[in-house]
Each structure stands twice: as C-alpha cells, then as structure tokens.
Scaffold this motif. Sequence first.
Motif, PDB file in Angstrom:
ATOM      1  N   ALA A 138       0.823  -1.216   0.000  1.00 25.73           N
ATOM      2  CA  ALA A 138       0.000   0.000   0.000  1.00 25.73           C
ATOM      3  C   ALA A 138       0.857   1.266   0.000  1.00 25.73           C
ATOM      4  O   ALA A 138       0.498   2.265  -0.637  1.00 25.73           O
ATOM      5  CB  ALA A 138      -0.926  -0.001   1.212  1.00 25.73           C
ATOM      6  N   MET A 139       1.989   1.225   0.671  1.00 28.39           N
ATOM      7  CA  MET A 139       2.830   2.409   0.785  1.00 28.39           C
ATOM      8  C   MET A 139       3.699   2.640  -0.454  1.00 28.39           C
ATOM      9  O   MET A 139       4.030   3.777  -0.786  1.00 28.39           O
ATOM     10  CB  MET A 139       3.749   2.295   2.016  1.00 28.39           C
ATOM     11  CG  MET A 139       3.041   2.354   3.347  1.00 28.39           C
ATOM     12  SD  MET A 139       2.216   3.936   3.656  1.00 28.39           S
ATOM     13  CE  MET A 139       3.609   5.053   3.692  1.00 28.39           C
ATOM     14  N   ASN A 140       4.064   1.568  -1.150  1.00 30.58           N
ATOM     15  CA  ASN A 140       5.082   1.691  -2.190  1.00 30.58           C
ATOM     16  C   ASN A 140       4.672   1.185  -3.566  1.00 30.58           C
ATOM     17  O   ASN A 140       5.453   1.284  -4.513  1.00 30.58           O
ATOM     18  CB  ASN A 140       6.347   0.935  -1.746  1.00 30.58           C
ATOM     19  CG  ASN A 140       6.866   1.418  -0.409  1.00 30.58           C
ATOM     20  OD1 ASN A 140       7.144   2.591  -0.233  1.00 30.58           O
ATOM     21  ND2 ASN A 140       6.975   0.523   0.554  1.00 30.58           N
ATOM     22  N   GLY A 141       3.453   0.647  -3.697  1.00 30.67           N
ATOM     23  CA  GLY A 141       3.063  -0.016  -4.943  1.00 30.67           C
ATOM     24  C   GLY A 141       3.025   0.881  -6.169  1.00 30.67           C
ATOM     25  O   GLY A 141       3.597   0.582  -7.205  1.00 30.67           O
ATOM     26  N   GLY A 142       2.363   1.999  -6.083  1.00 33.77           N
ATOM     27  CA  GLY A 142       2.262   2.911  -7.225  1.00 33.77           C
ATOM     28  C   GLY A 142       1.206   2.530  -8.235  1.00 33.77           C
ATOM     29  O   GLY A 142       0.579   1.472  -8.152  1.00 33.77           O
ATOM     30  N   GLU A 143       0.988   3.424  -9.201  1.00 35.05           N
ATOM     31  CA  GLU A 143       0.043   3.291 -10.304  1.00 35.05           C
ATOM     32  C   GLU A 143      -1.427   3.230  -9.867  1.00 35.05           C
ATOM     33  O   GLU A 143      -2.276   2.803 -10.640  1.00 35.05           O
ATOM     34  CB  GLU A 143       0.370   2.079 -11.178  1.00 35.05           C
ATOM     35  CG  GLU A 143       1.596   2.271 -12.044  1.00 35.05           C
ATOM     36  CD  GLU A 143       1.623   1.318 -13.221  1.00 35.05           C
ATOM     37  OE1 GLU A 143       1.533   1.800 -14.370  1.00 35.05           O
ATOM     38  OE2 GLU A 143       1.731   0.095 -12.995  1.00 35.05           O
TER      39      GLU A 143
END
Length: 340
Positions: free
Chosen positions: A280-285
């Motif tokens: 959730a913090m780093n996934g992106g898009e």
Amino acid sequence: MLRTEISSLGEFGLIRHLTEGIEPKNVSTSKGVGDDAAVLDYKDNKVLVTTDLLLEGVHFDLTYVPLKHLGYKSAVVNFSDIYAMNGQPKQITVSLGLSKRFCIEDIDEFYAGLRLACDIYGVDIVGGDTSSSMTGLTISITCIGEGLAEKIVYRNGAKENDLICVSGDLGAAYMGLQLLEREKVAYGGQTDFQPEFGGREYILERQLKPEARKDIIEMLDKAGVVPTSMIDISDGLSSEILHISKESKVGCRIFEDRIPVDYQTAAMAEELNMNIMTVAMNGGEDYELLFTVPLALYDALTAIKGISVIGHITKAEDGNVLVGRDGGEVELKAQGWQGF
C-alpha cells in the motif's frame, strides 16, 4: 485476421486514418487536428501542461496488456496529473514510435482505447506525431488543461496541522501487476493456457484500466474545499507524501491503521506472501489523489464519500513518520517506482 501494413498508408495517411472523425468538445479548442499546430484559447484561465512517456518493456508488457487498455491508460495517467493540480484536462497530443511488428489494426485498437478515455473525460485530441521505431512501441502524450488561478493546487502549500487525505484505496494496481506477472510465468508460451484470474477482477482493472479521480475533484469543489497541496499517487504513497513534505518544508505523521486497502489487494498480498503495508505504501500506479486540507475543514471533508484521512502535517524537524498499529514509529522512505 486482417492485417494492414502501416507502410500501405504512410505517415500522413496513418495520421488521417487515426484522427478521422475527431470533433472538438471544448470551446478552448479553436483549431484541432489538421494544421501545422493546434490553436487553443483559454482567455483568463491558467494553462496547465503535463507530458508522459511510456516505453514497451519498461512501462508496459504487451504479453498481457491489451492495446485498447493501453490506449485508455496512456490518456488517463495524463488526465490524472491535471486533476492533481485541481484543474481540468482539455486537450492532448499523441506521438507514437511504431516498429514493423505493428499493423494498422493494432494501432486502431490503441486509438479505440485512447478515444474512449477522451470521450469519457471530455478531452480533445488536437495533434501528435508518428515515427518508425527500432525498439517496439513508444508512446508520448502531452496533456493541456486549465484552472482558475485561485484554485490551482501545488505541492508546496501544506501547513502544520493540515489533514493528510487520500481518495479510494491503495496497492490494488501493484497487486494486479503481480498477478499478471505470475500468470505470465505460468503461461510460458503454452497455446491452450488459461490464466487464473477468478475473483481478482478489481485489482486487474486497477492495473490495466485505471481511472483518474475527476469525481473527487468535482466533489471537493462542490463542498467548497480547496486543498492546500495535492499530488496523484503514481509512484507510491511513501514517495508522494515525501514530495509534498519536501516542497512544503514540513513533516508528516501517517497512521497505518487508516490507510485504505481493498479486500482483493490484501488477499493477493497474503497469497504471494507480501506485506500488505509495504504494498500500500510503495506499490504505485493507483492514480488516487493525495492531498492536504486545513483541520477546520474536517467536517466538510468527511462528508465526501471515498476520502480517507490518514494523518496530519507536522513541523519539518519532526520528520516523516509512519505510525504502526502497535504505536511504533518508523521513518518514511521513498521505495516506490524510480525511472532510473
């Protein structure tokens, strides 16, 4: 299956083929496709411009990305940048680098998705370029938008005690990508392969056909809420909040238990043995909106469906902190997508 070689039309014939029937939707489009340059008239509004470059093998994989979806997504990610300034996208130019692997029917599919996105969001295609490519498909889109000077929102306006908010949920697009990559490995070139996508439709759609949050911008405007800072979540929540902190010269506190995550996202993360908060913090898009608003607007904000308050702005010297469910604190670091 019909296959028409691009060379049978030539560059200008291809442009005429792709842009045939395009009619302007916006009064600011004085002259669109068909001349040496488009002519735009924004009168008293500020002009917003953004551009995005998408490269085959870097930003998308045509093994599992349908060209129609790619066309739609290519447009929407640019619209999202304009909405993140609290503006309205109005026109795009589209440039394509095409290898001999592609035919007219392939580019028709791409343009079908592109034009669908423009129809839904009320945006005009006003120009572009095409060229041959030695390295696959290259997509470059520039989006022009407009906004009232007093309502345009930048990254540098966050103030101490402002609420930190996000629209929608996070991590879904990244988990959709992980699912597609897993099935690509399982596929291995089999002719009768059937991917296992059952019950994962939401995260697949978030990856293949994202939506820009025009609806959130409209609801904020209706509620009389102008964010103090805003950015869209293309590279991951941690990266984006650090952009706001740096530009605004502030710190932040984000609370893990307030970060919105969809059930399919959590289930997929568990299946792949991935930490859901890292996702959730780093996934992106996700192309959700991350923004800050004054504390005094809390009541007006919480009345808007689809917005979560996940933390607040602090003094710069307090740093950027993620508060865990157990009360423990860790320093936020940018771990999302990096172009280089």
